[in-house]
Design an enzyme around this catalytic site. Sequence first.
Site, PDB file in Angstrom:
ATOM      1  N   GLY A   1       2.383   4.521   1.012  1.00 44.16           N
ATOM      2  CA  GLY A   1       2.530   5.124   2.333  1.00 44.16           C
ATOM      3  C   GLY A   1       2.922   4.130   3.408  1.00 44.16           C
ATOM      4  O   GLY A   1       3.181   4.501   4.544  1.00 44.16           O
ATOM      5  N   CYS A   2       2.968   2.846   3.052  1.00 41.75           N
ATOM      6  CA  CYS A   2       3.390   1.821   3.993  1.00 41.75           C
ATOM      7  C   CYS A   2       4.910   1.706   3.957  1.00 41.75           C
ATOM      8  O   CYS A   2       5.494   1.662   2.885  1.00 41.75           O
ATOM      9  CB  CYS A   2       2.829   0.459   3.575  1.00 41.75           C
ATOM     10  SG  CYS A   2       1.573  -0.144   4.679  1.00 41.75           S
ATOM     11  N   VAL A   3       5.535   1.660   5.120  1.00 45.89           N
ATOM     12  CA  VAL A   3       7.000   1.513   5.093  1.00 45.89           C
ATOM     13  C   VAL A   3       7.437   0.199   5.723  1.00 45.89           C
ATOM     14  O   VAL A   3       6.654  -0.465   6.370  1.00 45.89           O
ATOM     15  CB  VAL A   3       7.703   2.686   5.792  1.00 45.89           C
ATOM     16  CG1 VAL A   3       7.775   3.856   4.828  1.00 45.89           C
ATOM     17  CG2 VAL A   3       6.985   3.083   7.047  1.00 45.89           C
TER      18      VAL A   3
ATOM     19  N   PRO B   1       0.824  -1.213   0.000  1.00 43.86           N
ATOM     20  CA  PRO B   1       0.000   0.000   0.000  1.00 43.86           C
ATOM     21  C   PRO B   1       0.858   1.263   0.000  1.00 43.86           C
ATOM     22  O   PRO B   1       1.890   1.307   0.663  1.00 43.86           O
ATOM     23  CB  PRO B   1      -0.788  -0.111   1.305  1.00 43.86           C
ATOM     24  CG  PRO B   1      -0.777  -1.557   1.637  1.00 43.86           C
ATOM     25  CD  PRO B   1       0.493  -2.118   1.100  1.00 43.86           C
TER      26      PRO B   1
END
Lengths: 100, 126, 110
Positions: C108-110, C106
């Site tokens: 913005g997922c880190v 997704p």
Amino acid sequence: MLHTVNKSPFDKNSLENCVRFSRKGHSILLFEDAIYGALKGTRFEALLTEALKNTSVYVLVPDLEARGMRMENVIEGVKATDYAGFVNLSVDNKTVQAWL
Amino acid sequence: MEEEVIKKFLYVNRKAPYGTIYALESLEVVLIGAAFDQDVSLAFIDDGVYQLKKDQQTSVDSGIGVKDFSRTYRALEGYDVEKLYVDRKSMEERGLSEDDLLVDVQVFDEAQMAELMEQQDVVLSF
Amino acid sequence: MAIQADGKTIDTDEEGYLTDLSSWTEGAAKVLAAQDEIELTDSHWEVINFLRDYYNEYQIAPAVRVLTKAIGKKLGKEKGNSKYLYELFPYGPAKQACRFAGLPKPTGCV
């Protein structure tokens, strides 16, 4: 509010739109190729003269001089500024809209 | 824990999709930023209006070989990004009307758009 | 990197996400889940299928907050909460379920 423009008005409509959305008391800074919009005798002179009625217009002198122009080539009422002045304008205004 | 401060963010979109990376980059920043619960608005001016044109048809496998990210604008509502504003003059001089756009927007005149810009804490330009 | 599923070799990136979305099969989802020691149940499939539909519609993998809300809307409140979703996908419903569904990580997922 500070508006910045860095594209030639002959190439992009950034200057026209910047003027369209600027309001009384705003500042407009012309730098890089946008300095051509600050010059006397171009087809944008009327647009800029109109903008000067409500807004403060600045031109970045190093960019002006680099392009073979001097303040004497610039429309009456446009103020000269340097890099430090650019920084001050950015800091003094709450928001900056860059018309890329 | 710091006290949460909600700031007003405006993303100003002025480029057509696909020809440059601006439109997609802006959209990605909006999606990432949406995680931070700020007050977000999007403005579409100049060729930026073309980002919202209906019926964009691309795919990774055919055509121009790029993802059709126009469909992602319709996901924004789920991200609580619901304030989309289109500059009337930009829309009309491109021969478009609201019916040509793929999401619900508010059409603003110059004074309304200028006021919107003035109200912001942060303006991000693409 | 790659996995073997349904008699095919399917490429993945270094984090285990499929490099080509269209190479996904149900078998691939099972293999990816088995790597995480998860056996997929109907409840897992509900979320995986939801994610694939979401991606087809919007061309992105939803953030976890958005996923949770949307699942609640579609499948009911008792499923639209992080407790339920984390029980199914302990490494994070967005991250892990997207991987099983063959979607990219997704935004913005880190």
